[in-house]
Design a protein around this motif. Structure first.
Motif, PDB file in Angstrom:
ATOM      1  N   SER A  40       0.849  -1.208   0.000  1.00  0.00           N
ATOM      2  CA  SER A  40       0.000   0.000   0.000  1.00  0.00           C
ATOM      3  C   SER A  40       0.872   1.242   0.000  1.00  0.00           C
ATOM      4  CB  SER A  40      -0.858   0.056   1.265  1.00  0.00           C
ATOM      5  OG  SER A  40      -1.814  -0.945   1.283  1.00  0.00           O
ATOM      6  N   THR A  46      -2.626   8.209   1.066  1.00  0.00           N
ATOM      7  CA  THR A  46      -3.811   8.289   0.205  1.00  0.00           C
ATOM      8  C   THR A  46      -4.772   9.368   0.705  1.00  0.00           C
ATOM      9  OG1 THR A  46      -3.532   5.937  -0.189  1.00  0.00           O
ATOM     10  CG2 THR A  46      -5.589   6.906  -0.954  1.00  0.00           C
ATOM     11  N   GLU A 129       0.809   4.565  -3.918  1.00  0.00           N
ATOM     12  CA  GLU A 129       1.348   3.219  -4.113  1.00  0.00           C
ATOM     13  C   GLU A 129       2.536   3.247  -5.075  1.00  0.00           C
ATOM     14  OE1 GLU A 129      -1.765   3.655  -3.292  1.00  0.00           O
ATOM     15  OE2 GLU A 129      -2.127   2.078  -1.817  1.00  0.00           O
ATOM     16  N   ARG A 217     -11.163   2.372  -1.770  1.00  0.00           N
ATOM     17  CA  ARG A 217     -10.290   2.479  -0.598  1.00  0.00           C
ATOM     18  C   ARG A 217     -10.096   1.092   0.030  1.00  0.00           C
ATOM     19  NH1 ARG A 217      -8.947   7.434   1.360  1.00  0.00           N
ATOM     20  NH2 ARG A 217      -7.241   6.186   2.213  1.00  0.00           N
ATOM     21  N   SER A 218      -8.930   0.907   0.579  1.00  0.00           N
ATOM     22  CA  SER A 218      -8.491  -0.388   1.126  1.00  0.00           C
ATOM     23  C   SER A 218      -8.306  -1.434   0.029  1.00  0.00           C
ATOM     24  CB  SER A 218      -9.460  -0.955   2.166  1.00  0.00           C
ATOM     25  OG  SER A 218      -9.630  -0.047   3.201  1.00  0.00           O
ATOM     26  N   SER A 220      -5.884  -2.474  -1.624  1.00  0.00           N
ATOM     27  CA  SER A 220      -4.697  -3.332  -1.688  1.00  0.00           C
ATOM     28  C   SER A 220      -5.013  -4.764  -1.259  1.00  0.00           C
ATOM     29  CB  SER A 220      -3.583  -2.793  -0.796  1.00  0.00           C
ATOM     30  OG  SER A 220      -3.213  -1.511  -1.224  1.00  0.00           O
TER      31      SER A 220
HETATM   32  N1  ASP Z   1      -3.776   3.231  -0.104  1.00  0.00           N
HETATM   33  C1  ASP Z   1      -5.133   2.872  -0.340  1.00  0.00           C
HETATM   34  C2  ASP Z   1      -6.007   3.368   0.786  1.00  0.00           C
HETATM   35  O1  ASP Z   1      -5.499   3.927   1.740  1.00  0.00           O
HETATM   36  C3  ASP Z   1      -5.294   1.406  -0.519  1.00  0.00           C
HETATM   37  C4  ASP Z   1      -4.982   0.575   0.694  1.00  0.00           C
HETATM   38  O2  ASP Z   1      -4.345   1.032   1.634  1.00  0.00           O
HETATM   39  O3  ASP Z   1      -5.372  -0.598   0.694  1.00  0.00           O
HETATM   40  O4  ASP Z   1      -7.198   3.187   0.730  1.00  0.00           O
END
Ligand code: ASP
Ligand code: MG
Length: 473
Positions: A40, A46, A129, A217-218, A220
């Motif tokens: 990430s 982000t 990323e 979001r999230s 990864s």
């Molecule tokens: N960097 C991105 C986020 O903060 C993806 C991740 O962290 O999974 O949402």
């Protein structure tokens, strides 16, 4: 074994974090595994990029140099901490430097147009990323591990063009990802000191036209389970700052314990019920090919964490495995004596909610049919009630739309509940003994969870009572 190991933002919030991750990867290689890494953006990068988009959209160019300067210095500091060997360090610095210039152009463009389209936003968010992966590859190189950074696009992940929540085009992506990454992973063979470790950016990919997309979001986590599924990995490890999944929130129940093993069905129930552990689609993706997913801590690499398996061993006596809690929800009731026996009222209610993009977390209707009650996030309560009143009142069927805004949902989750008699009695007996009033109840026919609504102030007492009643501590 072939491992896909994903490291979240909190695992790489500093250069020391990248070093720690490199040492975990080195450990897996030393044990004879092949490793594909997914990483990430560093820390909260982000979020900072999202804020930068908002500022740019307002035409604020003045704050841009300060933002870019900070972004650059924090990443360059991470490079210096993560990579000691001068040649490798220079290589990483040279790889990331052009990215700051590119980002500056993109944000300046947004500021002049005064608009940030989803497509432009995805491009901006991709930089987190894209900056992080070369640093991790450098930290690995520093330990003598040959590593190569890939963007999701370079790795071959192709998505649709739903910017902000792109979905992979599975067939092409699988084909391309296997074509790109398998030869890399196979170079030198398992455990061979000369094996090459791909470090793939999580979260980002590209559509068929080559435009940068993000998976939400999230995302990864989702990248990791997608790669795991396409590469037919033996295990997908999701490393973050949590030890694994717990029997309850330890801030409420200090005796809460780590759950060593869960089935996919149980883990998915927990994900829906507020255990914010990963991207909503991530588990589902690994479930289909049955690839075990391990949720574990970067900072306690010797702890095995929680493993999620297709066929988790039934744990004797463990009927309920976890008690979860969703706070800050509101309960809405649509009622009217005329609703009984009239088809279509529920359809109208949920149609209105769908059009207002209000997410419904739980619903129930008694067999008298004179009311329908459901639970929505508190933040959407006003929107929800206004829309329902406008659409439904005055027609003679629905008489009232009422709401209570301080609710919480509690759920007891466990595969052992299926077909076991008396679980509901035990749950509600324990809650009653704690003197907590239950406002609404629902159980899906999967029988994996029983959920109910209580007043927010009484929720901790109910969680504690259930945790004790099922001896989870
Ligand atoms: N960097 C991105 C986020 O903060 C993806 C991740 O962290 O999974 O949402
Ligand atoms: Mg993150």
């Amino acid at each position: 074994m072939l491992l896909v190991t994903k490291f979240g933002g909190s695992s790489v919030s500093t250069g020391e974090g990248h070093r720690q991750v490199a040492s975990i990867v080195a450990g897996h290689l030393a044990n004879g595994h092949r490793v594909c890494v997914v990483v990430s953006a560093m820390g909260d990068t982000t979020d900072h990029l999202v804020e930068a988009c908002h500022r740019a959209q307002k035409g604020d160019v003045a704050s841009l140099p300060h933002f870019l300067g900070r972004l650059q210095s924090s990443h360059e500091e991470a490079v210096r901490a993560a990579v000691e060997r001068p040649l490798a360090r220079e290589g990483v610095l040279a790889a990331i430097r052009p990215l700051f210039l590119e980002l500056e152009k993109v944000l300046t463009g947004i500021a002049y147009v005064g608009e940030v389209t989803p497509r432009a936003q995805d491009l901006v968010l991709s930089f987190g990323e894209r900056l992080s992966a070369p640093i991790l590859a450098g930290a690995l190189a520093d330990r003598g591990i040959d590593a190569k950074a890939f963007t999701g696009k370079d790795a071959g992940i192709v998505t649709d063009s739903t910017f902000g929540a792109a979905r992979p085009l599975a067939d092409v992506s699988r084909h391309q990802v296997r074509g790109t990454l398998l030869p890399v992973l196979e170079r030198g063979g398992a455990g061979n000191a000369s094996s090459l470790v791909p470090v793939v950016t999580g979260y980002i990919a590209a559509d068929q036209h080559g435009n940068t997309t993000t998976l939400g979001r999230s995302g990864s986590d989702y990248t990791a389970t997608l790669l795991g599924a396409w590469l037919l990995a033996d295990e997908i490890d999701i490393y973050s700052d949590v030890d694994g999944l717990m029997t309850a929130d330890p801030r409420i129940v200090p005796e809460a314990k780590l759950i060593p093993e869960l089935s996919f069905a149980e883990a998915m129930e927990m994900a829906y019920f507020g255990a914010k552990m990963m991207h909503p689609l991530a588990l589902e993706t690994a479930f289909e090919p049955g690839i075990p997913v391990r949720i574990r801590s970067t900072f306690k690499p010797d702890n095995p964490g929680t493993i999620v398996l297709r066929d988790a061993k039934p744990s004797p006596g463990k009927i309920v495995k976890a008690i979860t809690l969703i706070r800050d929800v509101s309960m809405v009731t649509v009622s009217g004596a005329g609703m009984a026996g009239i088809p279509g009222t529920a359809a109208r209610v949920f149609d209105v909610l769908g059009k207002q993009r209000v997410n419904v977390l739980m619903m129930s209707q008694g067999s008298s049919e004179v009311n329908i009650t459901f639970v929505v996030p508190r933040a959407s309560l006003d929107r929800c009630v206004n829309a329902l009143e406008l659409a439904l009142l005055g027609g003679g069927v629905v008489e009232e739309v009422s709401s209570e805004d301080d609710a919480s949902i509690i759920a007891a989750v466990g595969e052992g509940m299926k077909g076991t008699h008396g679980v509901a009695a035990r749950i509600f007996g324990a809650v009653a003994k704690a003197d907590v009033n239950v406002r609404m109840i629902a159980q899906g026919s999967s029988e994996l969870n029983v959920s109910f609504v209580v007043m927010q102030s009484q929720a901790p007492a109910a969680v504690k009572a259930l945790h004790e009643a099922f001896s989870l501590g």
